[in-house]
Scaffold this motif. Sequence first.
Motif, short mmCIF file in Angstrom:
data_model
loop_
_atom_site.label_atom_id
_atom_site.label_comp_id
_atom_site.label_asym_id
_atom_site.label_seq_id
_atom_site.Cartn_x
_atom_site.Cartn_y
_atom_site.Cartn_z
N UNK A 78 4.62 4.96 8.00
CA UNK A 78 3.45 5.67 8.51
C UNK A 78 2.29 4.68 8.63
N UNK A 79 1.30 5.10 9.44
CA UNK A 79 0.13 4.24 9.59
C UNK A 79 -0.98 4.68 8.65
N UNK A 80 -1.65 3.71 8.07
CA UNK A 80 -2.78 4.05 7.20
C UNK A 80 -3.85 4.72 8.06
N UNK A 81 -4.29 5.89 7.60
CA UNK A 81 -5.29 6.64 8.37
C UNK A 81 -4.64 7.53 9.43
N UNK A 82 -3.31 7.41 9.60
CA UNK A 82 -2.60 8.24 10.59
C UNK A 82 -2.14 9.55 9.98
N UNK A 83 -1.19 10.20 10.66
CA UNK A 83 -0.64 11.49 10.23
C UNK A 83 0.05 11.40 8.88
N UNK A 84 -0.01 12.48 8.14
CA UNK A 84 0.73 12.56 6.87
C UNK A 84 2.23 12.50 7.19
N UNK A 85 3.01 11.69 6.46
CA UNK A 85 4.44 11.57 6.80
C UNK A 85 5.19 12.87 6.54
N UNK A 86 6.32 13.02 7.23
CA UNK A 86 7.12 14.24 7.05
C UNK A 86 7.84 14.27 5.72
N UNK A 87 8.31 13.13 5.30
CA UNK A 87 9.06 13.06 4.04
C UNK A 87 8.12 13.30 2.86
N UNK A 88 8.49 14.28 2.06
CA UNK A 88 7.67 14.63 0.88
C UNK A 88 7.47 13.40 -0.02
N UNK A 89 8.55 12.64 -0.24
CA UNK A 89 8.43 11.51 -1.18
C UNK A 89 7.44 10.46 -0.68
N UNK A 90 7.31 10.34 0.67
CA UNK A 90 6.39 9.35 1.22
C UNK A 90 4.94 9.83 1.10
N UNK A 91 4.77 11.16 0.98
CA UNK A 91 3.41 11.71 0.84
C UNK A 91 2.72 11.24 -0.44
N UNK A 92 3.52 10.88 -1.45
CA UNK A 92 2.91 10.37 -2.68
C UNK A 92 2.19 9.05 -2.38
N UNK A 93 2.80 8.21 -1.57
CA UNK A 93 2.16 6.94 -1.21
C UNK A 93 0.95 7.21 -0.31
N UNK A 94 1.19 8.08 0.68
CA UNK A 94 0.12 8.41 1.63
C UNK A 94 -1.09 8.95 0.84
N UNK A 95 -0.82 9.87 -0.10
CA UNK A 95 -1.89 10.48 -0.89
C UNK A 95 -2.64 9.44 -1.72
N UNK A 96 -1.88 8.56 -2.38
CA UNK A 96 -2.52 7.53 -3.23
C UNK A 96 -3.43 6.67 -2.36
N UNK A 97 -2.96 6.28 -1.17
CA UNK A 97 -3.78 5.45 -0.28
C UNK A 97 -5.06 6.19 0.13
N UNK A 98 -4.89 7.46 0.55
CA UNK A 98 -6.05 8.25 0.98
C UNK A 98 -7.05 8.43 -0.16
N UNK A 99 -6.55 8.69 -1.36
CA UNK A 99 -7.46 8.88 -2.51
C UNK A 99 -8.14 7.57 -2.87
N UNK A 100 -7.45 6.46 -2.69
CA UNK A 100 -8.09 5.16 -2.95
C UNK A 100 -9.21 4.94 -1.95
N UNK A 101 -8.95 5.29 -0.68
CA UNK A 101 -9.98 5.13 0.36
C UNK A 101 -11.20 5.99 0.03
N UNK A 102 -10.91 7.19 -0.45
CA UNK A 102 -11.97 8.13 -0.84
C UNK A 102 -12.91 7.50 -1.88
N UNK A 103 -12.33 6.65 -2.75
CA UNK A 103 -13.13 6.01 -3.81
C UNK A 103 -13.63 4.62 -3.39
N UNK A 104 -13.50 4.31 -2.11
CA UNK A 104 -14.05 3.05 -1.62
C UNK A 104 -13.07 1.89 -1.61
N UNK A 105 -11.81 2.13 -1.95
CA UNK A 105 -10.80 1.06 -1.92
C UNK A 105 -10.23 0.96 -0.51
N UNK A 106 -9.65 -0.18 -0.19
CA UNK A 106 -9.17 -0.35 1.17
C UNK A 106 -7.81 -1.04 1.21
#
Length: 384
Positions: A78-106
């Motif tokens: 998946x692309x960072x900042x793109x659509x949430x992935x379909x695979x549930x297991x990949x959403x854990x990574x997607x979520x961690x990245x999005x939450x890091x961005x929320x706190x100013x991490x990149x």
Amino acid sequence: MINTQILKEGFAKYFGSAEPLFFTAPGRINIIGEHTDYNGGFVLPASIDKAITIAIRANSSDTVNLVAIDKDYEKCSFNIGGEKPERMWACYFYGVIEEMKELGGNPGGFDAIFGGDVPLGAGMSSSAALESCAGTALNSIFKLGFSKEELAKIGQMTEHHYIGVRCGIMDQFASLFGQKGHVVRLDCRSLEYTIVPFNPKGIRVVLIDTMVKHKLASSEYNVRRAQCEEGVAVIKKYRPEVELLRDVTMEELESHKSEINPVSYKRCAFVINENKRLMAACDAMAKDDFVEVGKQIYATHDGLSKQYGVSCDELDFIVEVAHTHPGVLGARMMGGGFGGCVIALVKENEADTYIEDVKKKYTAKFNIDPRVIEVEISDGARQC
Ligand code: GLA
């Protein structure tokens, strides 16, 4: 922990020959203090020698490429900042990245392969292990500078916003802060914690997995949380400073009983008493009185089953059999509930007899072979 050689070979096969870095984060057990974390109460978990481990390398792009060994080497990108992935297991990574961005991490894009040996559905927090592993790895390879406390919150918020479970912070905290041979006594409101040695002499921690996971687990979890909040809302009318059940006494709850829906009342009473049981268990542990710790553990199961309504026949049965063995000091369901495993403190020389007996009786009753899980209390998330 999965052999890093498997990860190394998998990484080379899917992503080429450049060397990855390795990170690991464990699952957890919890001695006592269940469903108290999201009420601002206390918990007593420990990180274990079952973990999720990742081989990872930044790829200088905005794309995340993942391979999940335990899903038969399934791939997902998946692309960072793109659509949430379909695979549930990949959403854990997607979520961690999005939450890091929320706190100013990149964090940038990366290639990773991961796998583990945290038993799935056993109430040992395989998902928190995955969040803590992803968080620790990204924090390190992209030099984001998040503290372990921030990583725990990032994992917790990933559950809330991308998985749909409004969990507390116990699992992620244990996975990140755990230490070999110790339990973590955590105040879930202030996040102050004490690392307490846990080495009861002549006693074995036994885990018996029912091998069932009832579908209700995540929806009913959120319902329990809402029922606790309902109780708090009533008390808040009289004492506006009250934010969490942790601040409510049994007497106070009792005095407003008629205003609280009876089911929510039962749930709240459980949580208030569970905090007291944890305190009593900690006092007893300090005196090496594991008979008393065991009594509190049995009482916790009773409450989880009858008041909090998160047990099931299979869990209750394993605890019932425990009661017939004097060598079992205490036993209870562990984690969110509706399946998963029972944790028991058993006298070392009587542990095998209990295990054999419970296996035989459980299989005869439910026609399912339960799984006995051996664990050792080990270090929390780290580079390996
Ligand atoms: C799950 C949640 C935790 C905690 C436990 C119950 O493991 O993830 O936050 O609430 O259930 O104690």
